[in-house]
Motif scaffolding. Structure first.
Motif, PDB file in Angstrom:
ATOM      1  N   ARG A  73     -11.651  23.022  38.062  1.00 11.92           N
ATOM      2  CA  ARG A  73     -11.629  21.718  37.681  1.00 11.92           C
ATOM      3  C   ARG A  73     -10.638  20.811  37.820  1.00 11.92           C
ATOM      4  O   ARG A  73     -10.939  19.733  38.266  1.00 11.92           O
ATOM      5  CB  ARG A  73     -12.152  21.599  36.189  1.00 11.92           C
ATOM      6  N   ILE A  74      -9.410  21.259  37.763  1.00 15.06           N
ATOM      7  CA  ILE A  74      -8.189  20.491  38.313  1.00 15.06           C
ATOM      8  C   ILE A  74      -8.399  20.131  39.734  1.00 15.06           C
ATOM      9  O   ILE A  74      -8.339  18.926  40.169  1.00 15.06           O
ATOM     10  CB  ILE A  74      -7.064  21.349  37.819  1.00 15.06           C
TER      11      ILE A  74
ATOM     12  N   ARG B 258       5.870  18.374  37.005  1.00 20.61           N
ATOM     13  CA  ARG B 258       4.772  17.966  38.010  1.00 20.61           C
ATOM     14  C   ARG B 258       4.036  16.628  37.586  1.00 20.61           C
ATOM     15  O   ARG B 258       3.638  16.546  36.699  1.00 20.61           O
ATOM     16  CB  ARG B 258       3.773  18.934  38.397  1.00 20.61           C
ATOM     17  N   LEU B 259       3.853  15.696  38.491  1.00 16.61           N
ATOM     18  CA  LEU B 259       3.469  14.487  38.494  1.00 16.61           C
ATOM     19  C   LEU B 259       2.712  14.191  39.864  1.00 16.61           C
ATOM     20  O   LEU B 259       3.315  14.035  40.875  1.00 16.61           O
ATOM     21  CB  LEU B 259       4.396  13.643  37.953  1.00 16.61           C
ATOM     22  N   ILE B 260       1.284  13.721  39.720  1.00 17.37           N
ATOM     23  CA  ILE B 260       0.927  13.088  41.149  1.00 17.37           C
ATOM     24  C   ILE B 260       0.107  11.847  40.512  1.00 17.37           C
ATOM     25  O   ILE B 260      -0.605  11.848  39.726  1.00 17.37           O
ATOM     26  CB  ILE B 260      -0.274  14.094  41.558  1.00 17.37           C
TER      27      ILE B 260
ATOM     28  N   THR C 272      -3.427   4.211  39.906  1.00 18.32           N
ATOM     29  CA  THR C 272      -4.454   3.807  38.856  1.00 18.32           C
ATOM     30  C   THR C 272      -4.788   5.198  38.178  1.00 18.32           C
ATOM     31  O   THR C 272      -5.395   5.079  37.199  1.00 18.32           O
ATOM     32  CB  THR C 272      -5.641   3.717  39.595  1.00 18.32           C
ATOM     33  N   VAL C 273      -4.427   6.294  38.931  1.00 14.94           N
ATOM     34  CA  VAL C 273      -4.911   7.656  38.176  1.00 14.94           C
ATOM     35  C   VAL C 273      -3.619   8.643  38.263  1.00 14.94           C
ATOM     36  O   VAL C 273      -3.058   8.653  39.423  1.00 14.94           O
ATOM     37  CB  VAL C 273      -6.110   8.290  38.573  1.00 14.94           C
ATOM     38  N   ALA C 274      -3.315   9.203  37.417  1.00 15.58           N
ATOM     39  CA  ALA C 274      -2.245  10.286  37.400  1.00 15.58           C
ATOM     40  C   ALA C 274      -2.846  11.492  36.992  1.00 15.58           C
ATOM     41  O   ALA C 274      -3.453  11.811  35.961  1.00 15.58           O
ATOM     42  CB  ALA C 274      -0.937   9.642  36.435  1.00 15.58           C
ATOM     43  N   PHE C 275      -2.022  12.603  37.445  1.00 16.65           N
ATOM     44  CA  PHE C 275      -2.382  13.899  36.955  1.00 16.65           C
ATOM     45  C   PHE C 275      -0.723  14.669  36.312  1.00 16.65           C
ATOM     46  O   PHE C 275      -0.122  14.574  37.221  1.00 16.65           O
ATOM     47  CB  PHE C 275      -2.876  14.832  38.018  1.00 16.65           C
TER      48      PHE C 275
ATOM     49  N   ASP D  64       1.683  27.371  31.976  1.00 21.88           N
ATOM     50  CA  ASP D  64       1.000  28.056  33.265  1.00 21.88           C
ATOM     51  C   ASP D  64       0.174  27.033  34.237  1.00 21.88           C
ATOM     52  O   ASP D  64      -0.226  27.646  35.154  1.00 21.88           O
ATOM     53  CB  ASP D  64       0.437  29.389  33.232  1.00 21.88           C
ATOM     54  N   ARG D  65       0.089  25.732  33.778  1.00 23.39           N
ATOM     55  CA  ARG D  65      -0.784  24.734  34.677  1.00 23.39           C
ATOM     56  C   ARG D  65      -2.197  25.122  34.670  1.00 23.39           C
ATOM     57  O   ARG D  65      -2.845  24.754  35.962  1.00 23.39           O
ATOM     58  CB  ARG D  65       0.115  24.591  36.111  1.00 23.39           C
TER      59      ARG D  65
END
Length: 342
Positions: A122-123, A205-207, A212-215, A221-222
């Protein structure tokens, strides 16, 4: 010119007033400035950017820029860590309250401000969707050490798709990542579409896509992630990234010299964290190295500084000014003549 109160300079070292910037820049260029030059800008002393010269109290010497950067990063790191904890607590509360009502909540769809993504598939699907919608910019923070080849390969298709649409990318890594050939190959393949910089340590971790959208990860364990679309949260994360980016060193530029013979930049970072009281495992995690490598550096620090115990090492670290922002001090290392260290 009359001196100003510290209250007239409500800012941090990352955004000095114009007068403070001029005086500090002059001090860095010349090695010191007269104390009178700093009277109109008390912020420089309040922020420990200038210190009295022990040889002549009428002069002030500057704190090394790399030491200022280290101090700023610690503050940013603590601030972001606290904010992540608050976000996690808020998400946990929402999930708990949601569990008290019907299993399907009217209006809860793909456009919600915070989504919990459960499971790697899903990620990946959400990341692919954000990649397809992205048109201008991607900002990423990649913690840890040398990036494994499989991680770089997994995200390569998204990066190539973004490059094909003219999207610009900026990536932040730890200094350790500089030693990974896989990362160097990836950046060469991506060409000018990707800029990379490094720091001693970064946040988790950052994306960010198009601001407008961040993860961000939601567990260790991500296997859980948060997809954030709330404008205030996203803007906050963009601000954090931009501050870290401004303090980071381009991957193509060398790391600054410590100014102390026999002590590397990484050992300087380890020494600062040791002085804060952190254990080996915590230091290793924050700098993106293994515990074994961390202990090898600590052993070399002990040998270089002539410390026979962990307690004595802490004392020697403070003596040479590796415990944070320092003034000039005169020390004698074992087997060496007395010398001045900045």
């Amino acid at each position: 010119m009359a001196g100003l109160r510290a209250d007239d300079h409500p800012h941090g070292a990352d955004r000095l007033c114009e007068a403070g910037d001029r005086v500090y820049s002059r001090a860095v260029r010349r090695g010191r400035v007269p104390r009178a030059d700093a009277e109109p800008v008390p912020c420089l002393l309040d922020l420990a950017l200038l210190h009295p010269d022990p040889d002549d109290m009428d002069w002030l010497v500057p704190t090394a820029p790399q030491e200022v950067m280290t101090r700023l990063l610690r503050g940013v790191y603590d601030e972001v860590s606290a904010s992540q904890q608050r976000v996690g607590a808020a998400v946990a509360a929402v999930e708990r309250y949601a569990g008290l009502g019907p299993s399907v909540v009217p209006g809860a769809g793909e456009g919600t401000a915070i989504r919990v993504l459960d499971g790697l598939s899903r990620i990946q699907a959400a990341m692919d969707e954000a990649t397809e919608a992205c048109t201008t910019e991607v900002l990423t923070v990649q913690p840890g050490g040398i990036r494994p080849e499989h991680e770089l390969t997994e995200g390569l298709h998204r990066a190539l798709a973004l490059r094909g649409r003219g999207v610009r990318m900026r990536d932040l890594y730890t200094h350790v990542a500089r030693h990974g050939q896989g990362l160097l190959n990836y950046l060469e393949l991506m060409g000018g579409s990707v800029q990379a910089r490094t720091l001693d340590e970064v946040i988790d971790r950052l994306i960010l896509f198009d601001r407008t959208v961040a993860f961000i990860p939601a567990n260790a364990d991500r296997t859980l992630a948060l997809e954030l679309r709330h404008p205030a949260l996203v803007e906050y994360l963009v601000t954090v990234f931009e501050r870290l980016w401004r303090l980071a060193i381009p991957l193509t530029a060398p790391l600054p010299d410590t100014g102390i013979e026999g002590i590397s930049h990484r050992e300087q970072s380890i020494a600062a964290l040791l002085a804060e009281g952190h254990q080996d495992a915590v230091i290793a995690e924050r700098l993106g190295i293994s515990v074994r490598t961390c202990r090898a550096h600590i052993a070399r620090l002990s040998e270089t500084l002539g410390a026979a115990s962990r307690t004595q090492l802490g004392v020697r670290i403070a003596q040479v000014g590796l415990d944070g922002p320092t003034a000039v001090s005169s020390i004698t290392l074992p087997g060496q003549e007395s010398r001045t260290v900045r």
